[in-house]
Motif scaffolding. Structure first.
Motif, PDB file in Angstrom:
ATOM      1  N   GLU A 167       2.145  22.240  14.932  1.00 37.39           N
ATOM      2  CA  GLU A 167       3.417  22.531  15.617  1.00 37.39           C
ATOM      3  C   GLU A 167       3.650  24.043  15.726  1.00 37.39           C
ATOM      4  OE1 GLU A 167       6.818  19.896  14.789  1.00 37.39           O
ATOM      5  OE2 GLU A 167       7.875  21.717  14.209  1.00 37.39           O
ATOM      6  N   LYS A 168       4.010  24.490  16.962  1.00 43.38           N
ATOM      7  CA  LYS A 168       4.189  25.929  17.192  1.00 43.38           C
ATOM      8  C   LYS A 168       5.629  26.398  17.028  1.00 43.38           C
ATOM      9  CE  LYS A 168       0.486  26.828  20.459  1.00 43.38           C
ATOM     10  NZ  LYS A 168       0.179  26.992  21.887  1.00 43.38           N
ATOM     11  N   GLY A 182       0.873  -1.184   0.000  1.00 42.41           N
ATOM     12  CA  GLY A 182       0.000   0.000   0.000  1.00 42.41           C
ATOM     13  C   GLY A 182       0.893   1.212   0.000  1.00 42.41           C
ATOM     14  N   LEU A 183       0.301   2.388   0.147  1.00 39.63           N
ATOM     15  CA  LEU A 183       1.124   3.589   0.241  1.00 39.63           C
ATOM     16  C   LEU A 183       1.942   3.518   1.521  1.00 39.63           C
ATOM     17  CD1 LEU A 183      -1.624   6.229  -0.618  1.00 39.63           C
ATOM     18  CD2 LEU A 183       0.192   5.429  -2.144  1.00 39.63           C
ATOM     19  N   ARG A 184       3.144   4.024   1.492  1.00 43.03           N
ATOM     20  CA  ARG A 184       3.943   4.066   2.733  1.00 43.03           C
ATOM     21  C   ARG A 184       3.685   5.412   3.405  1.00 43.03           C
ATOM     22  NH1 ARG A 184       9.820   1.731   2.593  1.00 43.03           N
ATOM     23  NH2 ARG A 184       9.299   1.544   4.789  1.00 43.03           N
ATOM     24  N   LEU A 185       3.108   5.358   4.612  1.00 41.90           N
ATOM     25  CA  LEU A 185       2.608   6.595   5.212  1.00 41.90           C
ATOM     26  C   LEU A 185       3.390   7.033   6.446  1.00 41.90           C
ATOM     27  CD1 LEU A 185      -1.217   5.858   4.825  1.00 41.90           C
ATOM     28  CD2 LEU A 185       0.275   7.174   3.326  1.00 41.90           C
ATOM     29  N   GLY A 186       4.516   6.362   6.726  1.00 41.59           N
ATOM     30  CA  GLY A 186       5.278   6.697   7.932  1.00 41.59           C
ATOM     31  C   GLY A 186       6.043   7.998   7.799  1.00 41.59           C
ATOM     32  N   GLY A 187       6.691   8.375   8.887  1.00 43.02           N
ATOM     33  CA  GLY A 187       7.566   9.545   8.860  1.00 43.02           C
ATOM     34  C   GLY A 187       7.006  10.725   9.622  1.00 43.02           C
ATOM     35  N   GLN A 188       7.849  11.718   9.763  1.00 43.88           N
ATOM     36  CA  GLN A 188       7.467  12.946  10.474  1.00 43.88           C
ATOM     37  C   GLN A 188       7.069  14.004   9.455  1.00 43.88           C
ATOM     38  OE1 GLN A 188      10.735  14.236  12.945  1.00 43.88           O
ATOM     39  NE2 GLN A 188       9.887  13.187  14.719  1.00 43.88           N
ATOM     40  N   ASN A 189       7.215  15.255   9.895  1.00 40.00           N
ATOM     41  CA  ASN A 189       6.883  16.380   9.013  1.00 40.00           C
ATOM     42  C   ASN A 189       7.910  16.459   7.886  1.00 40.00           C
ATOM     43  OD1 ASN A 189       6.045  16.603  11.646  1.00 40.00           O
ATOM     44  ND2 ASN A 189       5.932  18.815  11.592  1.00 40.00           N
ATOM     45  N   ILE A 190       7.448  16.920   6.740  1.00 38.96           N
ATOM     46  CA  ILE A 190       8.382  17.194   5.644  1.00 38.96           C
ATOM     47  C   ILE A 190       8.207  18.649   5.216  1.00 38.96           C
ATOM     48  CG2 ILE A 190       8.786  14.915   4.644  1.00 38.96           C
ATOM     49  CD1 ILE A 190       6.313  15.724   2.879  1.00 38.96           C
ATOM     50  N   LEU A 218      15.096  30.925  12.546  1.00 37.76           N
ATOM     51  CA  LEU A 218      15.866  29.729  12.890  1.00 37.76           C
ATOM     52  C   LEU A 218      15.020  28.482  13.100  1.00 37.76           C
ATOM     53  CD1 LEU A 218      18.384  31.035  15.495  1.00 37.76           C
ATOM     54  CD2 LEU A 218      18.839  30.099  13.268  1.00 37.76           C
ATOM     55  N   SER A 219      13.728  28.668  13.200  1.00 37.77           N
ATOM     56  CA  SER A 219      12.906  27.522  13.553  1.00 37.77           C
ATOM     57  C   SER A 219      12.784  26.565  12.381  1.00 37.77           C
ATOM     58  CB  SER A 219      11.510  27.997  13.955  1.00 37.77           C
ATOM     59  OG  SER A 219      10.749  26.889  14.343  1.00 37.77           O
ATOM     60  N   MET A 220      12.793  25.258  12.678  1.00 37.40           N
ATOM     61  CA  MET A 220      12.553  24.310  11.583  1.00 37.40           C
ATOM     62  C   MET A 220      11.050  24.227  11.296  1.00 37.40           C
ATOM     63  SD  MET A 220      12.949  20.431  12.968  1.00 37.40           S
ATOM     64  CE  MET A 220      14.685  20.533  13.366  1.00 37.40           C
ATOM     65  N   THR A 221      10.233  24.821  12.172  1.00 32.93           N
ATOM     66  CA  THR A 221       8.784  24.805  11.940  1.00 32.93           C
ATOM     67  C   THR A 221       8.444  25.838  10.865  1.00 32.93           C
ATOM     68  OG1 THR A 221       8.518  24.280  14.277  1.00 32.93           O
ATOM     69  CG2 THR A 221       6.535  24.949  13.076  1.00 32.93           C
ATOM     70  N   GLN A 222       7.797  25.369   9.818  1.00 31.30           N
ATOM     71  CA  GLN A 222       7.488  26.207   8.656  1.00 31.30           C
ATOM     72  C   GLN A 222       6.018  26.633   8.696  1.00 31.30           C
ATOM     73  OE1 GLN A 222       9.884  26.590   6.033  1.00 31.30           O
ATOM     74  NE2 GLN A 222      11.290  25.537   7.418  1.00 31.30           N
ATOM     75  N   GLU A 223       5.682  27.500   7.770  1.00 31.53           N
ATOM     76  CA  GLU A 223       4.277  27.884   7.647  1.00 31.53           C
ATOM     77  C   GLU A 223       3.434  26.639   7.315  1.00 31.53           C
ATOM     78  OE1 GLU A 223       3.541  30.702   4.572  1.00 31.53           O
ATOM     79  OE2 GLU A 223       1.370  30.532   4.879  1.00 31.53           O
ATOM     80  N   ILE A 224       3.954  25.819   6.415  1.00 32.58           N
ATOM     81  CA  ILE A 224       3.262  24.575   6.068  1.00 32.58           C
ATOM     82  C   ILE A 224       3.969  23.433   6.795  1.00 32.58           C
ATOM     83  CG2 ILE A 224       2.557  23.030   4.175  1.00 32.58           C
ATOM     84  CD1 ILE A 224       1.484  25.926   3.960  1.00 32.58           C
ATOM     85  N   ASN A 242       3.468  18.276  23.635  1.00 31.60           N
ATOM     86  CA  ASN A 242       2.557  19.407  23.453  1.00 31.60           C
ATOM     87  C   ASN A 242       2.692  19.894  22.002  1.00 31.60           C
ATOM     88  OD1 ASN A 242       4.929  20.993  23.385  1.00 31.60           O
ATOM     89  ND2 ASN A 242       4.932  21.019  25.628  1.00 31.60           N
ATOM     90  N   HIS A 243       2.314  21.131  21.761  1.00 31.53           N
ATOM     91  CA  HIS A 243       2.354  21.617  20.376  1.00 31.53           C
ATOM     92  C   HIS A 243       3.743  22.092  19.936  1.00 31.53           C
ATOM     93  CE1 HIS A 243      -1.845  21.107  19.533  1.00 31.53           C
ATOM     94  NE2 HIS A 243      -2.159  21.699  20.664  1.00 31.53           N
ATOM     95  N   TRP A 244       4.726  21.864  20.781  1.00 32.78           N
ATOM     96  CA  TRP A 244       6.100  22.218  20.408  1.00 32.78           C
ATOM     97  C   TRP A 244       6.859  20.943  20.033  1.00 32.78           C
ATOM     98  CZ3 TRP A 244       8.366  27.129  20.366  1.00 32.78           C
ATOM     99  CH2 TRP A 244       7.537  28.162  20.799  1.00 32.78           C
ATOM    100  N   ALA A 245       7.679  21.060  18.993  1.00 31.69           N
ATOM    101  CA  ALA A 245       8.628  19.977  18.728  1.00 31.69           C
ATOM    102  C   ALA A 245       9.683  20.042  19.821  1.00 31.69           C
ATOM    103  CB  ALA A 245       9.276  20.180  17.365  1.00 31.69           C
ATOM    104  N   ARG A 246      10.149  18.888  20.270  1.00 32.39           N
ATOM    105  CA  ARG A 246      11.216  18.875  21.285  1.00 32.39           C
ATOM    106  C   ARG A 246      12.418  18.125  20.735  1.00 32.39           C
ATOM    107  NH1 ARG A 246       9.573  16.147  26.248  1.00 32.39           N
ATOM    108  NH2 ARG A 246       8.136  14.970  24.923  1.00 32.39           N
ATOM    109  N   TRP A 247      13.551  18.784  20.818  1.00 32.93           N
ATOM    110  CA  TRP A 247      14.829  18.194  20.369  1.00 32.93           C
ATOM    111  C   TRP A 247      15.670  17.961  21.602  1.00 32.93           C
ATOM    112  CZ3 TRP A 247      17.508  18.345  15.277  1.00 32.93           C
ATOM    113  CH2 TRP A 247      18.882  18.106  15.359  1.00 32.93           C
TER     114      TRP A 247
END
Ligand SMILES: Cc1cc2nc3c(=O)[nH]c(=O)nc-3n(C[C@H](O)[C@H](O)[C@H](O)COP(=O)(O)OP(=O)(O)OC[C@H]3O[C@@H](n4cnc5c(N)ncnc54)[C@H](O)[C@@H]3O)c2cc1C
Length: 401
Positions: A77-78, A43-51, A99-105, A197-202
């Motif tokens: 994600e905030k 089937g389609l491979r649907l794994g992974g995080q944000n791209i 600097l944030s890896m969080t994008q508009e999309i 929460n709504h923040w990515a944590r590294w």
């Protein structure tokens, strides 16, 4: 059959049902080609995080009228927080920070693949559980042998099979070069915990292990573990062996490792890959061309792989529609995409070594950088983490067809 094409009679085989393959299918169909898409998975491979979808890739999505759907699938994600062992914040970069890896999309890879599939599902013949075992070119087309031993002839074969592409290896052999960055990545979905929460944590742990935990829009949490290692072929292990390997790597590193170990055991979408760039001297050979990660994987460290895969697919289809000679079309595609891919593949100084310290002291120093960077060393960190919002790398003019 020659290439003096009436597109409807022109049979194109696309191999790989992910971002590059599905985008390519959309545009080939748009220009009137007859498309068959094969996908090795059942089937389609649907794994992974944000791209990351931005720049030229986003422009292509707008042309496909997918803007609204993609925005609606936002992961919520905030921004990103770099956290210490006790979850105190060493540095924080909200979504609107350069600097944030969080994008508009912010969209999950799986949601993105599903949205693309929805758009093209009636525009091609889809065959799952299918891959190519042999190809033979002659002046009338390419004869493909599939894993069920059936043979079929196509006018062109376009490979969109991602970094580990076996058909690319069949056709291009040892000309395909990999530049291993010294890091493995692994992705899986896990249950949400109170600390999510709504923040990515590294979190940088000792032993050159990095955890990146990101929120999703499915009431679960997306985990990624990066670790430094010599190249060992871990991507080829069975899923069970990969689980054992990851558990051994992280079980004593602290932070939320215990919870993550349990999640690895339970996961059903674990994806392990070496973080390598793919470099090919040419993107085509006779009637076969390669697109997306299979041709020019840049790695998540460069943050532009999806963008390149989408733009490359759009350009490849556009050139095939524009030219009456497939060799010319392939060459134009290569001339347009290769310089861009090569520029994106230049990783900033210090990546990945500085971002993945192996010692306790290295972790402390890095966390110190994060807290300073929140205020002062913005430029340095922009470079260190790939400069995904930097100008130079998005200076690419998407052609109009
Ligand atoms: C399961 C998975 C999870 C990922 N998670 C992330 C992530 O979290 N973050 C990130 O930055 N990147 C991730 N990636 C990579 C990311 O999707 C790509 O870097 C980028 O989007 C370019 O996509 P692509 O279509 O070129 O390749 P890919 O997305 O890798 O897709 C290749 C497709 O081809 C199929 N395939 C492979 N071999 C064959 C074959 N021989 N015959 C037919 N089909 C074949 C694969 O099953 C897959 O569907 C992931 C890839 C996969 C497959």
């Amino acid at each position: 059959m020659g290439f003096d094409k009436n597109n409807q009679d022109y049979n194109v085989l696309v191999s790989g049902g992910s971002i590059a393959g599905l985008t390519l299918t959309y545009w080939l169909h748009h220009y009137g080609f007859n498309v068959t898409l094969i996908e090795r998975n059942d089937g389609l491979r649907l794994g992974g995080q944000n791209i990351d979808v931005k720049g030229p890739g986003w422009e292509v999505m707008q042309k496909m009228d997918l803007e609204k759907k993609l925005k609606a699938a936002h992961t919520t994600e905030k921004g990103i927080r770099f956290v210490k062992k006790d979850n105190t914040i060493a540095g924080e970069f909200p979504a609107n920070n350069a600097l944030s890896m969080t994008q508009e999309i912010e969209i999950l890879r799986g949601d993105f693949v599903e949205i693309l599939f929805e758009k093209v599902k009636d525009k091609a013949a889809f065959r799952f559980n299918t891959h190519i075992t042999a190809l033979q070119n002659d002046h009338t087309g390419t004869e493909v042998t599939f894993n069920n031993n059936q043979k079929e002839k196509f006018d062109l074969v376009l490979i969109a099979e991602g970094i580990g592409s076996s058909t690319r290896n069949l056709v291009f052999g040892s000309t395909v070069k990999f530049k291993y960055t010294g890091i493995y990545s692994s992705y899986f979905t896990m249950k949400k915990a109170a600390t999510d929460n709504h923040w990515a944590r590294w979190h940088n742990a000792v032993g050159a292990v990095v955890f990146l935990i990101r929120p999703d829009n499915h009431s679960t949490t997306r985990a990624c573990i990066f670790f430094r290692s010599p190249e060992r072929g871990y991507e080829k292990l069975s899923v069970g062996e990969q689980k054992d390997l990851l558990i051994t790597k992280i079980k004593n590193v602290g932070w939320e490792a215990d919870r993550i170990v349990d999640a690895i055991r339970e996961s059903d979408d674990l994806y392990v890959e070496r973080v390598s760039q793919v470099k090919m001297p040419t993107f085509y050979n006779e009637r076969v061309a390669v697109v997306g990660d299979a041709a020019y994987c840049v790695t998540p460290l460069a943050g532009k792989g999806t963008d390149l895969a989408i733009a490359g697919a759009y350009i490849l289809a556009g050139e095939l529609a524009k030219n009456s000679n497939y060799t010319e079309a392939f060459q134009n595609y290569q001339d347009l995409v290769k310089p861009y891919a090569t520029s994106v593949q230049k990783l900033p100084p210090g990546v990945p070594r500085l971002a993945y310290p192996s010692s306790k002291m290295g972790v402390v120093v890095l966390n110190g950088f994060f807290s300073l960077a929140s205020s002062k060393f913005a430029k340095f960190l922009t470079n260190l983490f790939g400069g995904s919002k930097s100008k130079t790398k998005s200076d690419f003019q998407l052609p109009t067809y």
